[in-house]
Design a protein around this motif. Structure first.
Motif, mmCIF file in Angstrom:
data_model
loop_
_atom_site.group_PDB
_atom_site.id
_atom_site.type_symbol
_atom_site.label_atom_id
_atom_site.label_comp_id
_atom_site.label_asym_id
_atom_site.label_seq_id
_atom_site.Cartn_x
_atom_site.Cartn_y
_atom_site.Cartn_z
ATOM 1 N N GLU A 99 2.816 -35.978 -121.005
ATOM 2 C CA GLU A 99 4.139 -36.595 -120.886
ATOM 3 C C GLU A 99 4.837 -36.137 -119.603
ATOM 4 O OE1 GLU A 99 5.552 -38.927 -122.432
ATOM 5 O OE2 GLU A 99 4.299 -39.169 -124.218
ATOM 6 N N ALA A 100 4.584 -34.898 -119.189
ATOM 7 C CA ALA A 100 5.201 -34.395 -117.956
ATOM 8 C C ALA A 100 4.726 -35.194 -116.755
ATOM 9 C CB ALA A 100 4.880 -32.911 -117.787
ATOM 10 N N GLU A 101 3.430 -35.521 -116.713
ATOM 11 C CA GLU A 101 2.918 -36.329 -115.604
ATOM 12 C C GLU A 101 3.490 -37.743 -115.647
ATOM 13 O OE1 GLU A 101 -1.358 -33.963 -115.100
ATOM 14 O OE2 GLU A 101 -1.305 -35.920 -116.092
ATOM 15 N N LEU A 102 3.606 -38.308 -116.836
ATOM 16 C CA LEU A 102 4.206 -39.638 -116.963
ATOM 17 C C LEU A 102 5.650 -39.647 -116.478
ATOM 18 C CD1 LEU A 102 3.116 -41.378 -120.300
ATOM 19 C CD2 LEU A 102 2.919 -42.259 -117.973
ATOM 20 N N ALA A 103 6.372 -38.563 -116.751
ATOM 21 C CA ALA A 103 7.771 -38.481 -116.323
ATOM 22 C C ALA A 103 7.872 -38.522 -114.804
ATOM 23 C CB ALA A 103 8.413 -37.211 -116.881
ATOM 24 N N VAL A 104 6.959 -37.821 -114.108
ATOM 25 C CA VAL A 104 6.954 -37.855 -112.640
ATOM 26 C C VAL A 104 6.675 -39.276 -112.152
ATOM 27 C CG1 VAL A 104 5.787 -37.010 -110.568
ATOM 28 C CG2 VAL A 104 6.255 -35.439 -112.456
ATOM 29 N N MET A 105 5.735 -39.940 -112.778
ATOM 30 C CA MET A 105 5.391 -41.303 -112.371
ATOM 31 C C MET A 105 6.556 -42.264 -112.575
ATOM 32 S SD MET A 105 1.513 -41.535 -113.869
ATOM 33 C CE MET A 105 0.277 -40.329 -113.395
ATOM 34 N N ARG A 106 7.240 -42.132 -113.709
ATOM 35 C CA ARG A 106 8.388 -43.016 -113.969
ATOM 36 C C ARG A 106 9.484 -42.787 -112.934
ATOM 37 N NH1 ARG A 106 7.507 -41.368 -119.667
ATOM 38 N NH2 ARG A 106 6.374 -43.067 -120.712
ATOM 39 N N ASP A 257 -3.185 -34.210 -111.160
ATOM 40 C CA ASP A 257 -3.046 -33.130 -110.179
ATOM 41 C C ASP A 257 -2.677 -33.666 -108.800
ATOM 42 O OD1 ASP A 257 -3.369 -30.857 -111.705
ATOM 43 O OD2 ASP A 257 -5.545 -30.786 -111.462
ATOM 44 N N SER A 258 -2.992 -34.928 -108.520
ATOM 45 C CA SER A 258 -2.634 -35.490 -107.220
ATOM 46 C C SER A 258 -1.119 -35.588 -107.041
ATOM 47 C CB SER A 258 -3.274 -36.865 -107.029
ATOM 48 O OG SER A 258 -2.737 -37.795 -107.937
ATOM 49 N N LEU A 259 -0.377 -35.588 -108.144
ATOM 50 C CA LEU A 259 1.085 -35.617 -108.047
ATOM 51 C C LEU A 259 1.611 -34.382 -107.326
ATOM 52 C CD1 LEU A 259 1.873 -36.742 -111.716
ATOM 53 C CD2 LEU A 259 1.753 -38.206 -109.682
ATOM 54 N N ARG A 260 0.847 -33.287 -107.382
ATOM 55 C CA ARG A 260 1.276 -32.032 -106.765
ATOM 56 C C ARG A 260 1.077 -32.037 -105.252
ATOM 57 N NH1 ARG A 260 0.946 -28.304 -111.257
ATOM 58 N NH2 ARG A 260 -0.222 -29.244 -112.978
ATOM 59 N N TYR A 261 0.208 -32.919 -104.746
ATOM 60 C CA TYR A 261 -0.203 -32.839 -103.353
ATOM 61 C C TYR A 261 0.387 -33.921 -102.469
ATOM 62 C CZ TYR A 261 -3.444 -29.252 -104.839
ATOM 63 O OH TYR A 261 -3.965 -28.103 -105.341
ATOM 64 N N LEU A 270 8.980 -33.161 -111.096
ATOM 65 C CA LEU A 270 7.741 -32.507 -110.686
ATOM 66 C C LEU A 270 7.733 -31.035 -111.093
ATOM 67 C CD1 LEU A 270 5.082 -33.005 -109.010
ATOM 68 C CD2 LEU A 270 6.328 -32.075 -107.055
ATOM 69 N N ALA A 271 8.905 -30.407 -111.089
ATOM 70 C CA ALA A 271 8.998 -28.978 -111.423
ATOM 71 C C ALA A 271 8.612 -28.700 -112.868
ATOM 72 C CB ALA A 271 10.414 -28.478 -111.150
ATOM 73 N N ALA A 272 8.615 -29.718 -113.719
ATOM 74 C CA ALA A 272 8.295 -29.523 -115.136
ATOM 75 C C ALA A 272 6.806 -29.613 -115.424
ATOM 76 C CB ALA A 272 9.050 -30.554 -115.983
ATOM 77 N N LEU A 273 5.978 -29.921 -114.409
ATOM 78 C CA LEU A 273 4.538 -29.964 -114.648
ATOM 79 C C LEU A 273 4.035 -28.577 -115.038
ATOM 80 C CD1 LEU A 273 3.033 -32.164 -111.777
ATOM 81 C CD2 LEU A 273 3.538 -32.821 -114.126
ATOM 82 N N PRO A 274 3.159 -28.496 -116.013
ATOM 83 C CA PRO A 274 2.586 -27.181 -116.364
ATOM 84 C C PRO A 274 1.662 -26.708 -115.253
ATOM 85 C CG PRO A 274 1.467 -28.942 -117.547
ATOM 86 C CD PRO A 274 2.624 -29.586 -116.846
ATOM 87 N N PRO A 275 1.306 -25.422 -115.242
ATOM 88 C CA PRO A 275 0.400 -24.914 -114.199
ATOM 89 C C PRO A 275 -0.940 -25.642 -114.227
ATOM 90 C CG PRO A 275 1.432 -23.110 -115.405
ATOM 91 C CD PRO A 275 1.761 -24.356 -116.159
#
Length: 386
Positions: A99-106, A257-261, A270-275
């Protein structure tokens, strides 16, 4: 391609990678004669050791996105003349496993420039409708229709073949290394001078040779004591290619993981993504996956910044990337047939998108696009001639 006459200006281009080759393409489109030299039998560096992605989706808003969009337009136009490049306007899917990755995408899809990138957030079922080969377990994805694919192993010879088909205006000289450059031309290792009104050096990640004294004198390397960490650096990556996959990937694929780069995803959520998984963090890894025209899959990649680079490759990074790819496809992967490492040149510590500088009157050095090289090379070359 405009015809060449006795009064046409000539450009001497040093470097047979994608950046040098696109300078040749854009020069010929302007009616300039071209002498194109490469020290190897053909380009063997980062230009053939990449995914072949024309990647609009992750570019930073502003000049970087504008450069990528212009390059995307040029790629499609150039590929119409040189279909052997394997250009496909297939778009990309970045897959969300949380869900964290989906939130970044939205959030990224709600930004003002999302329409230029042709972003759309999809549910898991919609992802499978767009790309039925993705039958694994995930929550959704971000579709970027603006992204495209070319074939890195064949694009360079296809472009040279097109250049050579236009008459006497293009001369390809493999096995010729630049030994000296000066106003009005360049001398190769055989002592032969190649005359031109402009010399363009596209020497990639080679910071020695004819570019070396200039880079050292101007403090252009990030490792130079006076640079403050800004300038050019080299980046090493690892990738692999499988045997043909029985299904068809209708898009290129990235994992969360590409969201980080990529800077396009630098949004508050983005800050809410887990490690990242430890092996991914250690290798600064993201999954990118592209199906080649022969059905095989190109899978990567990693990022290493500290030199001296190792001479070998790390199997742990490969294990991680293969597992991620298998999980998204929901099936076992074909056997790996090739593994390789590559090194590219990248600007760092600056807002510049690449490095351009005057080595001497009428001699220009162009390098350092980093991971943007395959994507942005035609637009970079266009800016050189503008």
């Amino acid at each position: 391609m405009l015809p060449v006459t006795d009064t046409s200006e000539r450009v001497v281009i040093v470097g047979g990678g994608i950046l040098g080759t696109m300078h040749a393409v854009l020069a010929r489109r302007r009616g300039l004669a071209v002498t194109h030299l490469e020290r190897e039998p053909g380009g063997r560096g980062a230009s053939v050791r990449n995914f072949g992605l024309v990647w609009v989706s992750g570019r930073r808003a502003g000049p970087e996105l504008a450069l990528a969009l212009r390059a995307r337009e040029l790629w499609e136009s150039i590929a119409a003349d040189a279909p052997g490049t394997g250009f496909r306007a297939d778009g990309s899917l970045t897959i969300a496993s949380s869900e964290a990755e989906l939130a970044v995408m939205r959030e990224a899809a709600g930004l003002p420039d999302a329409k230029q990138r042709e972003f759309e957030v999809l549910t898991a079922d919609q992802v499978r409708e767009v790309n039925p080969a993705l039958s694994g377990d995930f929550l959704g994805g971000l579709w970027c229709r603006a992204d495209a694919i070319v074939e890195p192993r064949v694009a360079l010879p296809a472009l040279r073949a097109w250049l050579g088909s236009g008459g006497p205006g293009y001369q390809w000289l493999p096995g010729h290394e630049a030994a000296e450059v000066a106003e009005g031309g360049m001398r190769d290792q055989f002592g032969q001078w190649h005359r031109g009104d402009l010399v363009v050096l596209c020497t990639g990640a080679n910071y020695t040779g004819v570019a070396g004294p200039h880079l050292a004198a101007t403090g252009a390397l990030a490792s130079a004591p006076s640079s403050g960490g800004a300038g050019l650096r080299r980046v090493r990556l690892q990738m692999l290619q499988t045997r043909p996959f029985p299904g068809r990937l209708t898009t290129s694929v990235a994992d969360g993981d590409s969201l980080r780069y990529y800077p396009a995803y630098d949004v508050p959520s983005l800050a809410a993504l887990p490690p990242q998984a430890a092996v991914a963090a250690e290798n600064r890894a993201q999954l990118l996956m592209v199906q080649r025209l022969d059905g095989s899959l190109t899978i990567g990649d990693t990022h290493e910044y500290d030199e001296p680079f190792g001479f070998d490759v790390d199997e742990g990074a490969y294990d991680h990337l293969l597992a991620r790819a298998s999980a998204l496809l929901g099936t076992e992967l074909p056997r790996v047939q090739r593994r390789w490492a590559g090194v590219y040149s990248e600007v760092t510590g600056t807002t510049a998108l690449y490095h351009r500088s005057d080595v001497a009157p009428g001699v220009v050095l162009v390098t350092g696009p980093g991971g943007r090289g395959m994507t942005c090379s035609p637009a970079i070359a266009e800016e050189t001639f503008q």
